[in-house]
Design a protein around this motif. Structure first.
Motif, PDB file in Angstrom:
ATOM      1  N   LEU A 131       7.136  18.373  12.978  1.00 28.83           N
ATOM      2  CA  LEU A 131       7.495  19.697  12.472  1.00 28.83           C
ATOM      3  C   LEU A 131       7.279  19.852  10.971  1.00 28.83           C
ATOM      4  N   LEU A 132       6.863  18.775  10.286  1.00 34.08           N
ATOM      5  CA  LEU A 132       6.750  18.822   8.821  1.00 34.08           C
ATOM      6  C   LEU A 132       5.286  18.886   8.395  1.00 34.08           C
ATOM      7  N   THR A 133       4.581  19.870   8.898  1.00 35.96           N
ATOM      8  CA  THR A 133       3.128  19.947   8.686  1.00 35.96           C
ATOM      9  C   THR A 133       2.733  20.544   7.336  1.00 35.96           C
ATOM     10  N   ASN A 134       3.701  20.959   6.547  1.00 38.24           N
ATOM     11  CA  ASN A 134       3.392  21.575   5.248  1.00 38.24           C
ATOM     12  C   ASN A 134       3.623  20.608   4.091  1.00 38.24           C
ATOM     13  N   LYS A 135       3.585  19.309   4.360  1.00 33.00           N
ATOM     14  CA  LYS A 135       3.869  18.323   3.328  1.00 33.00           C
ATOM     15  C   LYS A 135       2.765  17.275   3.274  1.00 33.00           C
ATOM     16  N   GLU A 136       2.691  16.565   2.138  1.00 36.71           N
ATOM     17  CA  GLU A 136       1.760  15.456   2.030  1.00 36.71           C
ATOM     18  C   GLU A 136       2.479  14.260   1.424  1.00 36.71           C
ATOM     19  N   ALA A 137       1.954  13.066   1.713  1.00 32.99           N
ATOM     20  CA  ALA A 137       2.614  11.845   1.263  1.00 32.99           C
ATOM     21  C   ALA A 137       1.623  10.894   0.609  1.00 32.99           C
ATOM     22  N   TYR A 138       2.163  10.055  -0.266  1.00 35.40           N
ATOM     23  CA  TYR A 138       1.401   8.988  -0.900  1.00 35.40           C
ATOM     24  C   TYR A 138       2.111   7.675  -0.619  1.00 35.40           C
ATOM     25  N   ILE A 139       1.359   6.692  -0.151  1.00 33.38           N
ATOM     26  CA  ILE A 139       1.904   5.375   0.149  1.00 33.38           C
ATOM     27  C   ILE A 139       1.559   4.435  -0.992  1.00 33.38           C
ATOM     28  N   VAL A 140       2.568   3.788  -1.529  1.00 32.46           N
ATOM     29  CA  VAL A 140       2.392   2.816  -2.607  1.00 32.46           C
ATOM     30  C   VAL A 140       2.877   1.469  -2.099  1.00 32.46           C
ATOM     31  N   THR A 141       1.996   0.473  -2.098  1.00 31.99           N
ATOM     32  CA  THR A 141       2.382  -0.817  -1.549  1.00 31.99           C
ATOM     33  C   THR A 141       1.907  -1.968  -2.436  1.00 31.99           C
ATOM     34  N   SER A 142       2.511  -3.118  -2.249  1.00 27.66           N
ATOM     35  CA  SER A 142       2.146  -4.307  -3.016  1.00 27.66           C
ATOM     36  C   SER A 142       2.241  -5.518  -2.107  1.00 27.66           C
ATOM     37  N   SER A 143       1.441  -6.532  -2.417  1.00 32.60           N
ATOM     38  CA  SER A 143       1.430  -7.716  -1.560  1.00 32.60           C
ATOM     39  C   SER A 143       0.852  -8.909  -2.311  1.00 32.60           C
ATOM     40  N   GLY A 144       1.171 -10.098  -1.816  1.00 30.39           N
ATOM     41  CA  GLY A 144       0.679 -11.319  -2.449  1.00 30.39           C
ATOM     42  C   GLY A 144      -0.791 -11.563  -2.171  1.00 30.39           C
ATOM     43  N   SER A 145      -1.229 -11.233  -0.962  1.00 37.49           N
ATOM     44  CA  SER A 145      -2.625 -11.406  -0.593  1.00 37.49           C
ATOM     45  C   SER A 145      -3.303 -10.046  -0.437  1.00 37.49           C
ATOM     46  N   VAL A 146      -4.570 -10.064  -0.104  1.00 34.69           N
ATOM     47  CA  VAL A 146      -5.340  -8.832   0.087  1.00 34.69           C
ATOM     48  C   VAL A 146      -5.343  -8.486   1.575  1.00 34.69           C
ATOM     49  N   TYR A 147      -4.815  -7.302   1.899  1.00 39.43           N
ATOM     50  CA  TYR A 147      -4.695  -6.874   3.291  1.00 39.43           C
ATOM     51  C   TYR A 147      -5.487  -5.604   3.600  1.00 39.43           C
TER      52      TYR A 147
END
Length: 202
Positions: A131-147
């Motif tokens: 129901l939340l089609t009027n929004k956008e998101a940004y994912i920020v992630t961190s990790s020890g290895s490359v995924y």
């Protein structure tokens, strides 16, 4: 002007790569949308309670029929959903812990997926309708290895899980920023790569 919801899930503070990358993401968004308002939900400081029977029963009890215990149990969810409904943009910081998201972020997700509020239940074994089609998101992630690529790509249960979850509630992912490979290239280099990807984003 936008309303930005900033969700933080790292239990680390000063030395958290995801917090630093998240702050850089916010700076870029504020430059793009001057005067925007930011609401911060820090799950390390105010963790979502893990669901128990009272929470679940409360979710499916009509609002005017909830007991005092149920009203207290549902308060976190109601506040979190209201923040989400009011937001135009969501920034989710999600460091990788043992190949996936933190338990605090998973608990938060459990509180914001609500029938009639963020999803509409469909029969026939189909996924809910977001129901939340009027929004956008940004994912920020961190990790020890490359995924993001290479031999460990299949072990990344952070970005794919968050993207899938957000799609279920109707939110489009507009960008993913990573400070990855910290154990390979070092923390500072991994952060610089993340900052560079933010700077290159339009």
């Amino acid at each position: 002007m936008k309303k930005i919801l900033h969700i933080i899930s790292s239990p680390r503070i000063a030395h958290s790569a995801s917090r630093k990358l998240g702050n850089a993401t916010l700076e870029k968004l504020m430059a793009k949308y001057p005067g925007s308002a930011v609401i911060v939900r820090d799950l390390a400081k105010d963790p979502a309670p893990h669901l128990d029977e009272v929470h679940i029963v409360s979710f499916f009890t009509p609002a005017d029929s909830r007991t005092a215990e149920q009203l207290d149990a549902i308060r976190y969810s109601e506040e979190a959903v209201t923040e989400l409904l009011n937001a135009d943009i969501i920034v989710i910081e999600a460091p990788m812990y043992n190949f996936t998201i933190t338990s605090t972020l998973k608990a938060y997700f459990d509180h914001i997926i609500r029938a009639g509020m963020t999803i509409k239940i469909r029969g026939g074994g189909l996924l809910p309708e977001g129901l939340l089609t009027n929004k956008e998101a940004y994912i920020v992630t961190s990790s020890g290895s490359v995924y993001s690529e290479g031999d460990l790509k299949d072990y990344d249960f952070v970005e794919p899980f968050i993207r899938a979850f957000l799609s279920v509630i109707g939110i489009k992912v507009a960008g993913v920023f990573r400070a990855e490979g910290q154990a390979v290239v070092g923390l500072e280099a991994a952060l610089e790569n993340g900052f560079d990807s933010i700077a290159a984003w339009e």
